[in-house]
Design a protein around this motif. Structure first.
Motif, short mmCIF file in Angstrom:
data_model
loop_
_atom_site.label_atom_id
_atom_site.label_comp_id
_atom_site.label_asym_id
_atom_site.label_seq_id
_atom_site.Cartn_x
_atom_site.Cartn_y
_atom_site.Cartn_z
N MET A 1 2.10 14.12 -18.75
CA MET A 1 1.57 15.26 -18.02
C MET A 1 0.10 15.51 -18.38
O MET A 1 -0.69 15.87 -17.53
N GLU A 2 -0.21 15.31 -19.66
CA GLU A 2 -1.58 15.51 -20.10
C GLU A 2 -2.53 14.49 -19.46
O GLU A 2 -3.66 14.83 -19.09
N LEU A 3 -2.06 13.27 -19.28
CA LEU A 3 -2.86 12.23 -18.63
C LEU A 3 -3.15 12.62 -17.18
O LEU A 3 -4.27 12.46 -16.70
N LEU A 4 -2.15 13.15 -16.50
CA LEU A 4 -2.33 13.57 -15.11
C LEU A 4 -3.36 14.70 -15.01
O LEU A 4 -4.22 14.68 -14.13
N LEU A 5 -3.29 15.66 -15.90
CA LEU A 5 -4.26 16.76 -15.91
C LEU A 5 -5.67 16.24 -16.19
O LEU A 5 -6.63 16.68 -15.57
N GLU A 6 -5.76 15.27 -17.08
CA GLU A 6 -7.07 14.68 -17.38
C GLU A 6 -7.63 13.94 -16.17
O GLU A 6 -8.82 14.06 -15.84
N LEU A 7 -6.77 13.17 -15.49
CA LEU A 7 -7.21 12.47 -14.27
C LEU A 7 -7.63 13.46 -13.19
O LEU A 7 -8.66 13.27 -12.53
N ASP A 8 -6.82 14.50 -13.01
CA ASP A 8 -7.14 15.56 -12.06
C ASP A 8 -8.51 16.17 -12.34
O ASP A 8 -9.35 16.31 -11.45
#
Length: 180
Positions: A1-8
């Motif tokens: 989930m943290e990776l997705l937020l970072e990509l976002d």
């Protein structure tokens, strides 16, 4: 989930850095205003109801807007409770006034596609295709002005796709069972 937020976050900052241009700002700000409170799409749907030939599409679009509003604003936004990107990314320059609700999913995207996908299915393509194009522009504008993450826009599209399909299938069932 943290990776997705970072990509976002990175994608949103990339848009700010490389896509935003002063000469385009007025366009994207005004496009995003078309989605405010769904008034444009509600108005078009009410106009469609005024004519017998387009009345079913207008009624279905209003039904889709209502269902998608319930899915997005009443259910998902409070459940997910995601803050807006400008409150999490100090380096993000907001181009419009702050929004008062939560970020996921994008309500502008949801309402735009809730109506546009019904128009696409039920009206001639010369009307349906421009509606979908406008919905895409409104969705992209939410990224450009800095009020949504990309996944918020994707979530809004998915909510609208599901809601509009439900309403469209209800319409088809009603149409088939109707006595003439």
């Amino acid at each position: 989930m943290e990776l997705l937020l970072e990509l976002d976050s990175n994608l949103l900052l990339w848009i700010q850095e490389y896509i935003r241009q002063d000469f385009m700002d007025w366009f994207w700000i005004n496009i995003t205003k078309l989605g405010d409170k769904g008034l444009f799409w509600i108005g078009v749907s009410i106009l469609l109801i005024c004519f017998k030939k387009t009345r079913p599409a207008g009624i279905a679009a209003l039904g889709s807007i209502l269902l998608c509003f319930l899915i997005t604003n009443v259910s998902l936004k409070p459940l997910v409770d995601r803050p807006r990107p400008y409150s999490m990314l100090p380096e993000l320059n907001l181009m419009i006034p702050r929004e008062s609700d939560r970020s996921f999913p994008s309500g502008h995207t949801t309402v735009s596609f809730a109506a546009a996908l019904i128009y696409y299915r039920m009206l001639p393509k010369k009307l349906g295709i421009p509606a979908v194009i406008l919905a895409v522009l409104i969705a992209l504008s939410r990224l450009y002005v800095g009020v949504h993450y990309p996944t918020d826009v994707i979530g809004g599209f998915l909510s609208a796709m599901i809601g509009s399909m439900i309403v469209y299938h209800i319409y088809l069932t009603w149409k088939q069972t109707r006595v003439y």
